[in-house]
Write a protein that holds these residues in place. Structure first.
Motif, PDB file in Angstrom:
ATOM      1  N   MET A 385      35.501 -55.238  27.969  1.00 32.00           N
ATOM      2  CA  MET A 385      34.647 -56.405  27.737  1.00 32.00           C
ATOM      3  C   MET A 385      35.364 -57.685  28.159  1.00 32.00           C
ATOM      4  O   MET A 385      36.600 -57.744  28.197  1.00 32.00           O
ATOM      5  CB  MET A 385      34.291 -56.505  26.242  1.00 32.00           C
ATOM      6  CG  MET A 385      33.535 -55.319  25.696  1.00 32.00           C
ATOM      7  SD  MET A 385      33.231 -55.518  23.907  1.00 32.00           S
ATOM      8  CE  MET A 385      32.482 -53.941  23.530  1.00 32.00           C
ATOM      9  N   THR A 386      34.607 -58.714  28.455  1.00 34.00           N
ATOM     10  CA  THR A 386      35.188 -60.020  28.753  1.00 34.00           C
ATOM     11  C   THR A 386      35.606 -60.679  27.438  1.00 34.00           C
ATOM     12  O   THR A 386      35.113 -60.314  26.359  1.00 34.00           O
ATOM     13  CB  THR A 386      34.168 -60.924  29.456  1.00 34.00           C
ATOM     14  OG1 THR A 386      33.076 -61.180  28.557  1.00 34.00           O
ATOM     15  CG2 THR A 386      33.640 -60.274  30.724  1.00 34.00           C
ATOM     16  N   PRO A 387      36.529 -61.659  27.480  1.00 33.63           N
ATOM     17  CA  PRO A 387      36.923 -62.354  26.245  1.00 33.63           C
ATOM     18  C   PRO A 387      35.723 -62.941  25.492  1.00 33.63           C
ATOM     19  O   PRO A 387      35.695 -62.916  24.258  1.00 33.63           O
ATOM     20  CB  PRO A 387      37.864 -63.452  26.754  1.00 33.63           C
ATOM     21  CG  PRO A 387      38.428 -62.900  28.024  1.00 33.63           C
ATOM     22  CD  PRO A 387      37.328 -62.102  28.636  1.00 33.63           C
ATOM     23  N   PRO A 393      29.690 -60.555  20.173  1.00 33.19           N
ATOM     24  CA  PRO A 393      29.069 -59.266  20.524  1.00 33.19           C
ATOM     25  C   PRO A 393      27.558 -59.354  20.746  1.00 33.19           C
ATOM     26  O   PRO A 393      26.980 -58.468  21.373  1.00 33.19           O
ATOM     27  CB  PRO A 393      29.386 -58.386  19.302  1.00 33.19           C
ATOM     28  CG  PRO A 393      30.566 -59.028  18.651  1.00 33.19           C
ATOM     29  CD  PRO A 393      30.410 -60.488  18.895  1.00 33.19           C
ATOM     30  N   LYS A 394      26.921 -60.441  20.262  1.00 35.24           N
ATOM     31  CA  LYS A 394      25.472 -60.579  20.440  1.00 35.24           C
ATOM     32  C   LYS A 394      25.094 -60.777  21.908  1.00 35.24           C
ATOM     33  O   LYS A 394      23.930 -60.628  22.294  1.00 35.24           O
ATOM     34  CB  LYS A 394      24.962 -61.755  19.614  1.00 35.24           C
ATOM     35  CG  LYS A 394      25.056 -61.512  18.108  1.00 35.24           C
ATOM     36  CD  LYS A 394      24.504 -62.683  17.320  1.00 35.24           C
ATOM     37  CE  LYS A 394      24.601 -62.407  15.815  1.00 35.24           C
ATOM     38  NZ  LYS A 394      24.092 -63.539  15.017  1.00 35.24           N
ATOM     39  N   ARG A 421      29.065 -49.564  14.850  1.00 37.81           N
ATOM     40  CA  ARG A 421      30.139 -49.342  13.869  1.00 37.81           C
ATOM     41  C   ARG A 421      30.840 -50.639  13.533  1.00 37.81           C
ATOM     42  O   ARG A 421      31.179 -50.909  12.376  1.00 37.81           O
ATOM     43  CB  ARG A 421      31.152 -48.327  14.405  1.00 37.81           C
ATOM     44  CG  ARG A 421      30.676 -46.891  14.386  1.00 37.81           C
ATOM     45  CD  ARG A 421      31.855 -45.919  14.434  1.00 37.81           C
ATOM     46  NE  ARG A 421      32.727 -46.169  15.566  1.00 37.81           N
ATOM     47  CZ  ARG A 421      32.590 -45.590  16.756  1.00 37.81           C
ATOM     48  NH1 ARG A 421      31.579 -44.757  16.974  1.00 37.81           N
ATOM     49  NH2 ARG A 421      33.428 -45.843  17.727  1.00 37.81           N
ATOM     50  N   PHE A 422      31.077 -51.464  14.551  1.00 37.23           N
ATOM     51  CA  PHE A 422      31.745 -52.753  14.327  1.00 37.23           C
ATOM     52  C   PHE A 422      30.905 -53.647  13.418  1.00 37.23           C
ATOM     53  O   PHE A 422      31.420 -54.276  12.487  1.00 37.23           O
ATOM     54  CB  PHE A 422      31.999 -53.449  15.667  1.00 37.23           C
ATOM     55  CG  PHE A 422      32.398 -54.893  15.518  1.00 37.23           C
ATOM     56  CD1 PHE A 422      33.652 -55.248  15.054  1.00 37.23           C
ATOM     57  CD2 PHE A 422      31.495 -55.905  15.820  1.00 37.23           C
ATOM     58  CE1 PHE A 422      34.002 -56.580  14.897  1.00 37.23           C
ATOM     59  CE2 PHE A 422      31.840 -57.243  15.672  1.00 37.23           C
ATOM     60  CZ  PHE A 422      33.093 -57.576  15.213  1.00 37.23           C
ATOM     61  N   GLU A 423      29.602 -53.707  13.681  1.00 36.37           N
ATOM     62  CA  GLU A 423      28.732 -54.564  12.877  1.00 36.37           C
ATOM     63  C   GLU A 423      28.689 -54.095  11.423  1.00 36.37           C
ATOM     64  O   GLU A 423      28.732 -54.901  10.492  1.00 36.37           O
ATOM     65  CB  GLU A 423      27.319 -54.579  13.475  1.00 36.37           C
ATOM     66  CG  GLU A 423      27.240 -55.326  14.805  1.00 36.37           C
ATOM     67  CD  GLU A 423      25.873 -55.228  15.466  1.00 36.37           C
ATOM     68  OE1 GLU A 423      25.050 -54.419  14.974  1.00 36.37           O
ATOM     69  OE2 GLU A 423      25.630 -55.954  16.455  1.00 36.37           O
TER      70      GLU A 423
END
Length: 518
Positions: A385-387, A393-394, A421-423
């Motif tokens: 992913m980009t920074p 994440p949205k 899972r992260f959310e």
């Protein structure tokens, strides 16, 4: 955790059968001791050790300390635990360092026991502890032994003294002597001498090892023994004790051992303590040996102290505080998630850590099926992913998720699962940080905890009107009497012992105990 796997399973099953008994008879004790004897013999424990151990357990199990105990089965488990600690050495023994450096540690053992790799592990462990170790290549006979020690030393970040090429060339006694001089000149405070081994115990090996010992006068002589050697452990240990007279034992290859009888035999037979254990192939898979903690692992009682020490060595307290602040302020991002996973990997094998929890044997199948590479795949997805995407994440729409999946060599489904899972994890940690109790996936709200839906005023849903006039009159009479009877009841819905309170019947008590799982 493979350490003493089958022995632990057998003993755990034996004690499970005892727990159903409120009182132990001599026949119960004899049956338990018989099962313990079989389990130890199957684990390749030496016969003389098994006889002494089971005799001590039987004598104590038939004594008054068990007969008068409230829970006899638990008392027997405690007795077995104490006797196990005894045959494993009793107290932990630490390395004794010389008052005037360098401290000389000599390694001895059979070929294939893992001496060379263990030299690197011990060197790295000492370096972490603030020492300046030096490895000495005194195994000049095994092919490429010198080169192997140099590679291991480079991986461990420890200097290797290797003046001779090996492969049959050079005098190991002279190399060991010169190593002490070099350590003094270059100010190394610890010297670890790796000596030659053989496929079996022979006079030449013992003579060479004895000559090296006389030449360098080591402060510690560590006998490295393969934990999978089985019944030969006692014979080999006694031969080395007579020929070299070691001061301590190091168990290697504990991770691949399903029986581990060597550990339960060597310390008891030789009277020399087990000081270290090698629990894997990595240079960090090395730990001091604690007899009490190992006995707890064997009996599936857990090893929380080792788990805490392992976690403390890997986790950065300052970083943990920063993450806690981010969680509390709702700023926890995928970058923080990635950092936490990387720290978890530094702590060592996740299977090994989970195996230190009490009752871990009950999760054996789940632990065996756990794939630690899943963490690596998760890291790859986040790193693709980009920074900006990690911070927000949205932003991850369909096209971005497809790009991330291709970059990480995974699928869009796996990317979606990670984000979900992260959310969920972020939401649960946020709830905990605010003093609440999170709702676990697949479980309803926890009774008595705040955070659920508010109850409707007036007692919830309106009751339906009963059509039968006689029945309606009876219900109305019961409702009028309820406020007077309510204070007399207990919190479990049973009548109290107060005025006019109706005591529960035996059937009601039995059904309640069954409901509570007693």
């Amino acid at each position: 955790m493979a350490q003493f796997g089958s022995l632990s399973d057998r003993l755990t099953e034996t004690f499970r059968n005892l727990r159903s008994k409120g009182r132990l008879t001599p026949s119960d004790v004899d049956g338990t001791v018989r099962e313990i004897r079989r389990a130890l013999l199957d684990a390749d424990v030496a016969l003389e050790v098994v006889k002494a151990f089971t005799a001590a357990v039987r004598e104590r199990a038939l004594s008054d300390e068990v007969n008068r105990a409230l829970n006899p089965a638990q008392q027997v488990v405690q007795i077995v635990n104490e006797e196990l600690v005894g045959i494993l050495g009793g107290q932990q023994r630490r390395l004794e360092f010389a008052k005037r450096p360098p401290t000389v540690i000599m390694l001895a053992g059979l070929q294939g026991a893992g001496k060379t790799t263990l030299a690197g592990k011990l060197g790295k462990w000492l370096k972490k502890d603030g020492h300046t170790p030096m490895l000495v290549a005194a195994d000049l006979q095994r092919p490429n032994a010198v080169q192997q020690l140099q590679v291991v030393g480079e991986q461990a970040g420890v200097h290797v003294f290797a003046p001779e090429p090996g492969n049959g060339v050079g005098d190991p006694v002279k190399v060991a002597k010169n190593a002490i001089k070099a350590a003094v000149d270059q100010q190394y405070d610890t010297v670890i001498v790796d000596t030659a081994g053989r496929l079996g115990v022979d006079a030449e090996l013992m003579k060479q090892a004895a000559n090296i010992r006389k030449a360098v006068d080591p402060d510690e002589v560590l006998f490295v023994i393969d934990a999978m050697i089985g019944q030969d452990a006692v014979t080999t240990a006694r031969a080395f004790q007579e020929g070299v007279d070691f001061t301590g034992v190091v168990l290697s290859k504990l991770d691949g051992d399903a029986r581990g009888g060597a550990a339960l035999s060597v310390a008891s037979v030789t009277g020399r303590p087990i000081m270290f254990a090698s629990t894997g192939e990595g240079l960090d898979d090395f730990e001091p040996f604690h007899p009490d903690r190992m006995a707890s692992r064997i009996l599936d009682l857990g090893d929380i102290l080792s788990l805490i020490e392992q976690a403390q060595g890997a986790f950065d307290e300052e970083e943990a505080r920063k993450v806690a602040d981010k969680i509390a302020t709702d700023n926890f991002t995928l970058n923080d998630f990635l950092q936490q996973m990387q720290q978890l990997r530094k702590a060592g094998s996740i299977k090994g850590m989970l195996g230190m929890l009490p009752g871990a044997k009950g999760m054996r199948e789940a632990l065996d099926n756990f794939d630690e590479r899943e963490i690596v795949r998760t890291e790859a997805i986040i790193q693709s992913m980009t920074p900006q995407e990690r911070e927000l994440p949205k932003l991850l729409n369909g096209s971005r998720r497809l790009r991330i999946a291709k970059g990480a060599g995974s699928t869009v489904t796996e990317v979606n699962a990670l984000v979900n899972r992260f959310e969920q994890a972020a939401k649960m940690m946020k709830t905990v940080a605010r003093g609440g109790v999170p709702q676990m996936p697949g479980m309803g709200p926890i009774p008595g905890m705040h955070g659920g839906k508010k109850q409707q005023q007036g007692g919830g849903k309106k009751k339906a009107k009963v059509g039968n006039p006689a029945k309606r009159a009876a219900l109305a009479a019961g409702a009028a009497a309820a406020p007077q009877q309510a204070p007399q009841g207990s919190g479990l819905g049973l009548g109290g012992g107060a005025k006019g309170g109706k005591a529960p019947t035996e059937e009601e008590l039995a059904s309640l105990q069954k409901f509570l799982g007693r």
